[in-house]
Motif scaffolding. Structure first.
Motif, mmCIF file in Angstrom:
data_model
loop_
_atom_site.group_PDB
_atom_site.id
_atom_site.type_symbol
_atom_site.label_atom_id
_atom_site.label_comp_id
_atom_site.label_asym_id
_atom_site.label_seq_id
_atom_site.Cartn_x
_atom_site.Cartn_y
_atom_site.Cartn_z
ATOM 1 N N MET A 57 0.814 -1.206 0.000
ATOM 2 C CA MET A 57 0.000 0.000 0.000
ATOM 3 C C MET A 57 0.849 1.258 0.000
ATOM 4 N N ASP A 58 1.817 1.272 0.879
ATOM 5 C CA ASP A 58 2.658 2.470 1.004
ATOM 6 C C ASP A 58 3.489 2.700 -0.253
ATOM 7 N N ASP A 59 4.030 1.610 -0.829
ATOM 8 C CA ASP A 59 4.851 1.746 -2.035
ATOM 9 C C ASP A 59 4.008 2.256 -3.204
ATOM 10 N N VAL A 60 2.808 1.693 -3.369
ATOM 11 C CA VAL A 60 1.938 2.102 -4.472
ATOM 12 C C VAL A 60 1.508 3.553 -4.300
ATOM 13 N N ALA A 61 1.190 3.922 -3.055
ATOM 14 C CA ALA A 61 0.781 5.302 -2.788
ATOM 15 C C ALA A 61 1.915 6.277 -3.083
ATOM 16 N N GLU A 62 3.120 5.908 -2.668
ATOM 17 C CA GLU A 62 4.278 6.793 -2.855
ATOM 18 C C GLU A 62 4.627 6.949 -4.332
ATOM 19 N N CYS A 63 4.432 5.869 -5.109
ATOM 20 C CA CYS A 63 4.773 5.923 -6.532
ATOM 21 C C CYS A 63 3.630 6.454 -7.387
ATOM 22 N N GLY A 64 2.498 6.732 -6.783
ATOM 23 C CA GLY A 64 1.365 7.256 -7.536
ATOM 24 C C GLY A 64 0.620 6.205 -8.338
ATOM 25 N N GLY A 65 0.777 4.918 -7.968
ATOM 26 C CA GLY A 65 0.094 3.848 -8.688
ATOM 27 C C GLY A 65 -1.387 3.798 -8.362
ATOM 28 N N SER A 66 -2.140 3.032 -9.150
ATOM 29 C CA SER A 66 -3.588 2.944 -8.970
ATOM 30 C C SER A 66 -3.942 1.898 -7.920
ATOM 31 N N ILE A 67 -5.105 2.049 -7.329
ATOM 32 C CA ILE A 67 -5.562 1.092 -6.321
ATOM 33 C C ILE A 67 -5.747 -0.294 -6.938
ATOM 34 N N LYS A 68 -6.136 -0.343 -8.202
ATOM 35 C CA LYS A 68 -6.375 -1.634 -8.849
ATOM 36 C C LYS A 68 -5.099 -2.463 -8.919
ATOM 37 N N ALA A 69 -3.926 -1.811 -8.905
ATOM 38 C CA ALA A 69 -2.648 -2.521 -8.955
ATOM 39 C C ALA A 69 -2.422 -3.371 -7.705
ATOM 40 N N LEU A 70 -3.186 -3.121 -6.654
ATOM 41 C CA LEU A 70 -3.028 -3.853 -5.400
ATOM 42 C C LEU A 70 -3.917 -5.093 -5.322
ATOM 43 N N THR A 71 -4.703 -5.368 -6.359
ATOM 44 C CA THR A 71 -5.677 -6.462 -6.313
ATOM 45 C C THR A 71 -5.022 -7.815 -6.063
ATOM 46 N N SER A 72 -3.953 -8.137 -6.768
ATOM 47 C CA SER A 72 -3.301 -9.450 -6.619
ATOM 48 C C SER A 72 -2.754 -9.641 -5.211
ATOM 49 N N ALA A 73 -2.092 -8.611 -4.679
ATOM 50 C CA ALA A 73 -1.553 -8.692 -3.318
ATOM 51 C C ALA A 73 -2.681 -8.826 -2.304
ATOM 52 N N PHE A 74 -3.767 -8.124 -2.534
ATOM 53 C CA PHE A 74 -4.934 -8.197 -1.649
ATOM 54 C C PHE A 74 -5.502 -9.624 -1.644
ATOM 55 N N LEU A 75 -5.617 -10.224 -2.825
ATOM 56 C CA LEU A 75 -6.149 -11.581 -2.926
ATOM 57 C C LEU A 75 -5.247 -12.584 -2.212
ATOM 58 N N ARG A 76 -3.942 -12.452 -2.372
ATOM 59 C CA ARG A 76 -3.006 -13.354 -1.686
ATOM 60 C C ARG A 76 -3.155 -13.231 -0.171
ATOM 61 N N MET A 77 -3.363 -12.024 0.295
ATOM 62 C CA MET A 77 -3.531 -11.794 1.720
ATOM 63 C C MET A 77 -4.796 -12.489 2.237
ATOM 64 N N LEU A 78 -5.876 -12.420 1.454
ATOM 65 C CA LEU A 78 -7.111 -13.097 1.858
ATOM 66 C C LEU A 78 -6.917 -14.611 1.900
ATOM 67 N N GLU A 79 -6.310 -15.156 0.859
ATOM 68 C CA GLU A 79 -6.172 -16.609 0.752
ATOM 69 C C GLU A 79 -5.240 -17.195 1.797
ATOM 70 N N PHE A 119 -4.639 5.493 0.835
ATOM 71 C CA PHE A 119 -5.458 4.295 0.985
ATOM 72 C C PHE A 119 -5.769 3.995 2.449
ATOM 73 N N MET A 120 -6.869 3.226 2.652
ATOM 74 C CA MET A 120 -7.187 2.720 3.981
ATOM 75 C C MET A 120 -7.579 1.256 3.863
ATOM 76 N N LEU A 121 -6.933 0.410 4.663
ATOM 77 C CA LEU A 121 -7.277 -1.004 4.760
ATOM 78 C C LEU A 121 -8.106 -1.192 6.025
ATOM 79 N N ALA A 122 -9.300 -1.759 5.890
ATOM 80 C CA ALA A 122 -10.204 -1.814 7.044
ATOM 81 C C ALA A 122 -11.038 -3.087 7.023
ATOM 82 N N PHE A 123 -11.438 -3.547 8.218
ATOM 83 C CA PHE A 123 -12.434 -4.594 8.347
ATOM 84 C C PHE A 123 -13.815 -3.953 8.313
ATOM 85 N N GLY A 124 -14.753 -4.605 7.649
ATOM 86 C CA GLY A 124 -16.141 -4.152 7.659
ATOM 87 C C GLY A 124 -17.020 -5.203 8.306
ATOM 88 N N VAL A 125 -18.040 -4.775 9.038
ATOM 89 C CA VAL A 125 -18.935 -5.688 9.738
ATOM 90 C C VAL A 125 -20.379 -5.408 9.334
#
Length: 262
Positions: free
Chosen positions: A1-23, A61-67
């Motif tokens: 998250m921090d690297d993508v934010a610092e480099c100005g990348g898009s949120i969609k670029a984090l999808t693969s890493a997000f999925l790995r984290m879930l799995e 960006f913000m990473l959060a749990f939702g209930v």
């Protein structure tokens, strides 16, 4: 998250890493530890429904749990979303997303002649991920049981209003403030109008320059009730406003005021 934010990348670029984290299952462990530390006791989930709890955030960006505590059927209306988001489920639940796009009307502007059309239906279950693009997607969602999600969202809202459309016809119904801060500002305009004294004029004039166009119009409506001359002056200026709806409303208001005076 921090690297993508610092480099100005898009949120969609984090999808693969997000999925790995879930799995990996680590998110469930973190969720359990988080709530064990902060929300002990029976029944606490009933107080938290609809809430997001930040786990990590930076400037973008913000990473959060939702209930969510109760099942939900598809609603009678379709809604825009204010922030782009990657959404993943931590709970075994059947989650249905109907995605729409605007087929009549301009993106970024709302008009009662606008219309949306269904373009995609997704059914998610545990560890599935969906991406919501706030610049183009409108949604209607349903889920069959309470659930916990992991959400990665952009902190800057792309929309200042939430657009609502009829779920059957796809036609526009109404628009409202996209977040509670803007709702409070609109309410503050009403309060200042009711106070109706000279001290209300300056804050209302400042709100007439607010970035959200519907707040600007709410402010000038209040201002003209407090200081007629100042309100008319601002309405004249709004004939060249950046937002087309304000320009049209200002011209119509001036014509109406001229008729009333006559």
């Amino acid at each position: 998250m921090d690297d993508v934010a610092e480099c100005g990348g898009s949120i969609k670029a984090l999808t693969s890493a997000f999925l790995r984290m879930l799995e990996s299952g680590e998110s469930e462990v973190q969720f359990n530890e988080f709530f064990a530390r902060n929300h002990g006791g029976r029944g606490f989930l009933s107080l938290l429904s609809g809430r997001n709890f930040a786990m990590h955030e930076n400037d973008r960006f913000m990473l959060a749990f939702g209930v969510e505590r109760e099942p939900r059927k598809l609603l009678g209306e379709i809604s825009s979303i204010s922030q782009s988001m990657i959404f993943g489920l931590l709970t075994p639940v059947e989650f249905t997303i109907q995605m729409y796009r605007k087929c009549v009307g301009d993106l970024g502007h709302f008009d009662m002649t606008d219309q949306v059309e269904l373009v995609k239906v997704e059914t998610l279950s545990r560890h599935d991920v969906a991406f919501f693009d706030a610049e183009s997607i409108f949604v209607n969602i349903a889920f069959d049981r309470k659930y916990v999600s992991l959400n990665l969202s952009e902190k800057v809202a792309t929309r200042s209003i939430t657009e609502r459309y009829d779920a059957v016809s796809g036609r526009a119904k109404y628009a409202s403030a996209a977040n509670s801060d803007l709702t409070r500002i609109e309410y503050a305009c009403e309060v200042l109008k009711e106070l109706g004294n000279s001290e209300s004029v300056l804050p209302l004039r400042k709100l007439c320059a607010h970035p959200a166009h519907f707040v600007r119009w709410k402010a000038v409506e209040a201002l003209i009730n407090v200081d007629y001359g100042a309100g008319v002056d601002v309405i004249r200026e709004m004939q060249t406003d950046a937002h087309p709806h304000i320009r049209v409303a200002a011209s119509q208001a001036l014509r109406s005021l001229i008729v009333e005076v006559a």
